[in-house]
Design a protein around this motif. Structure first.
Motif, PDB file in Angstrom:
ATOM      1  N   LEU A   1       0.840  -1.197   0.000  1.00  0.00           N
ATOM      2  CA  LEU A   1       0.000   0.000   0.000  1.00  0.00           C
ATOM      3  C   LEU A   1       0.875   1.246   0.000  1.00  0.00           C
ATOM      4  N   VAL A   2       0.518   2.194  -0.875  1.00  0.00           N
ATOM      5  CA  VAL A   2       1.327   3.401  -1.051  1.00  0.00           C
ATOM      6  C   VAL A   2       0.432   4.629  -1.236  1.00  0.00           C
ATOM      7  N   ARG A   3       1.066   5.782  -1.148  1.00  0.00           N
ATOM      8  CA  ARG A   3       0.436   7.055  -1.509  1.00  0.00           C
ATOM      9  C   ARG A   3       1.400   7.779  -2.449  1.00  0.00           C
ATOM     10  N   HIS A   4       0.836   8.585  -3.338  1.00  0.00           N
ATOM     11  CA  HIS A   4       1.654   9.411  -4.227  1.00  0.00           C
ATOM     12  C   HIS A   4       2.052  10.654  -3.433  1.00  0.00           C
ATOM     13  N   PRO A   5       3.307  11.055  -3.455  1.00  0.00           N
ATOM     14  CA  PRO A   5       3.764  12.171  -2.611  1.00  0.00           C
ATOM     15  C   PRO A   5       3.162  13.532  -2.938  1.00  0.00           C
ATOM     16  N   THR A   6       2.699  13.738  -4.160  1.00  0.00           N
ATOM     17  CA  THR A   6       2.158  15.057  -4.531  1.00  0.00           C
ATOM     18  C   THR A   6       0.697  15.016  -4.970  1.00  0.00           C
ATOM     19  N   GLN A   7       0.087  13.841  -4.975  1.00  0.00           N
ATOM     20  CA  GLN A   7      -1.299  13.696  -5.430  1.00  0.00           C
ATOM     21  C   GLN A   7      -2.161  13.128  -4.301  1.00  0.00           C
ATOM     22  N   ASP A   8      -2.319  13.902  -3.231  1.00  0.00           N
ATOM     23  CA  ASP A   8      -3.096  13.439  -2.070  1.00  0.00           C
ATOM     24  C   ASP A   8      -4.508  13.015  -2.447  1.00  0.00           C
ATOM     25  N   ASP A   9      -5.106  13.692  -3.428  1.00  0.00           N
ATOM     26  CA  ASP A   9      -6.485  13.395  -3.808  1.00  0.00           C
ATOM     27  C   ASP A   9      -6.629  12.036  -4.507  1.00  0.00           C
ATOM     28  N   TRP A  10      -5.523  11.395  -4.895  1.00  0.00           N
ATOM     29  CA  TRP A  10      -5.596  10.066  -5.489  1.00  0.00           C
ATOM     30  C   TRP A  10      -5.955   9.013  -4.448  1.00  0.00           C
ATOM     31  N   GLY A  11      -5.702   9.311  -3.176  1.00  0.00           N
ATOM     32  CA  GLY A  11      -6.013   8.374  -2.102  1.00  0.00           C
ATOM     33  C   GLY A  11      -4.991   7.249  -1.998  1.00  0.00           C
ATOM     34  N   LEU A  12      -5.395   6.223  -1.293  1.00  0.00           N
ATOM     35  CA  LEU A  12      -4.546   5.053  -1.050  1.00  0.00           C
ATOM     36  C   LEU A  12      -4.417   4.241  -2.329  1.00  0.00           C
ATOM     37  N   GLY A  13      -3.214   3.727  -2.563  1.00  0.00           N
ATOM     38  CA  GLY A  13      -2.989   2.901  -3.745  1.00  0.00           C
ATOM     39  C   GLY A  13      -2.380   1.567  -3.379  1.00  0.00           C
ATOM     40  N   GLN A  14      -2.677   0.565  -4.194  1.00  0.00           N
ATOM     41  CA  GLN A  14      -2.073  -0.757  -4.003  1.00  0.00           C
ATOM     42  C   GLN A  14      -1.258  -1.081  -5.250  1.00  0.00           C
ATOM     43  N   VAL A  15       0.006  -1.434  -5.026  1.00  0.00           N
ATOM     44  CA  VAL A  15       0.886  -1.791  -6.140  1.00  0.00           C
ATOM     45  C   VAL A  15       0.354  -3.055  -6.797  1.00  0.00           C
ATOM     46  N   GLN A  16       0.183  -2.982  -8.118  1.00  0.00           N
ATOM     47  CA  GLN A  16      -0.311  -4.117  -8.896  1.00  0.00           C
ATOM     48  C   GLN A  16       0.830  -4.898  -9.543  1.00  0.00           C
ATOM     49  N   SER A  17       1.819  -4.161 -10.078  1.00  0.00           N
ATOM     50  CA  SER A  17       2.947  -4.824 -10.731  1.00  0.00           C
ATOM     51  C   SER A  17       4.156  -3.899 -10.753  1.00  0.00           C
ATOM     52  N   VAL A  18       5.320  -4.523 -10.893  1.00  0.00           N
ATOM     53  CA  VAL A  18       6.580  -3.782 -10.981  1.00  0.00           C
ATOM     54  C   VAL A  18       7.369  -4.373 -12.151  1.00  0.00           C
ATOM     55  N   ALA A  19       7.736  -3.514 -13.095  1.00  0.00           N
ATOM     56  CA  ALA A  19       8.530  -3.940 -14.250  1.00  0.00           C
ATOM     57  C   ALA A  19       9.657  -2.930 -14.418  1.00  0.00           C
ATOM     58  N   GLY A  20      10.819  -3.273 -13.904  1.00  0.00           N
ATOM     59  CA  GLY A  20      11.933  -2.328 -13.935  1.00  0.00           C
ATOM     60  C   GLY A  20      11.593  -1.141 -13.053  1.00  0.00           C
ATOM     61  N   ARG A  21      11.648   0.051 -13.649  1.00  0.00           N
ATOM     62  CA  ARG A  21      11.323   1.237 -12.847  1.00  0.00           C
ATOM     63  C   ARG A  21       9.863   1.661 -13.005  1.00  0.00           C
ATOM     64  N   ARG A  22       9.083   0.909 -13.790  1.00  0.00           N
ATOM     65  CA  ARG A  22       7.663   1.193 -13.981  1.00  0.00           C
ATOM     66  C   ARG A  22       6.820   0.439 -12.956  1.00  0.00           C
ATOM     67  N   ILE A  23       6.057   1.185 -12.173  1.00  0.00           N
ATOM     68  CA  ILE A  23       5.221   0.608 -11.123  1.00  0.00           C
ATOM     69  C   ILE A  23       3.767   0.929 -11.442  1.00  0.00           C
ATOM     70  N   THR A  24       2.942  -0.102 -11.556  1.00  0.00           N
ATOM     71  CA  THR A  24       1.517   0.109 -11.789  1.00  0.00           C
ATOM     72  C   THR A  24       0.809   0.041 -10.446  1.00  0.00           C
TER      73      THR A  24
END
Length: 60
Positions: free
Chosen positions: A6-29
């Protein structure tokens, strides 16, 4: 960073809580509560862990 974390975006508070779905190199969905699925470039954005940082399990 690993799927399920579980993560939050540092500058997009209005996005709310996020759950990492996948990681491919430096790309995180991440599926955010209020912004849906977003692809984050880890070289540009440092996501904020919610709860325990999973890297502590590796270090400790």
């Amino acid at each position: 960073m690993e799927p399920g974390v579980l993560v939050r975006h540092p500058t997009q508070d209005d996005w709310g809580l996020g759950q990492v779905q996948s990681v491919a190199g430096r790309r995180i969905t991440v599926n955010f509560e209020n912004a849906g699925k977003q692809t984050i470039d880890a070289a540009v954005v440092r996501l904020v862990f919610v709860g325990d940082d999973p890297r502590d399990r590796i270090r400790g």
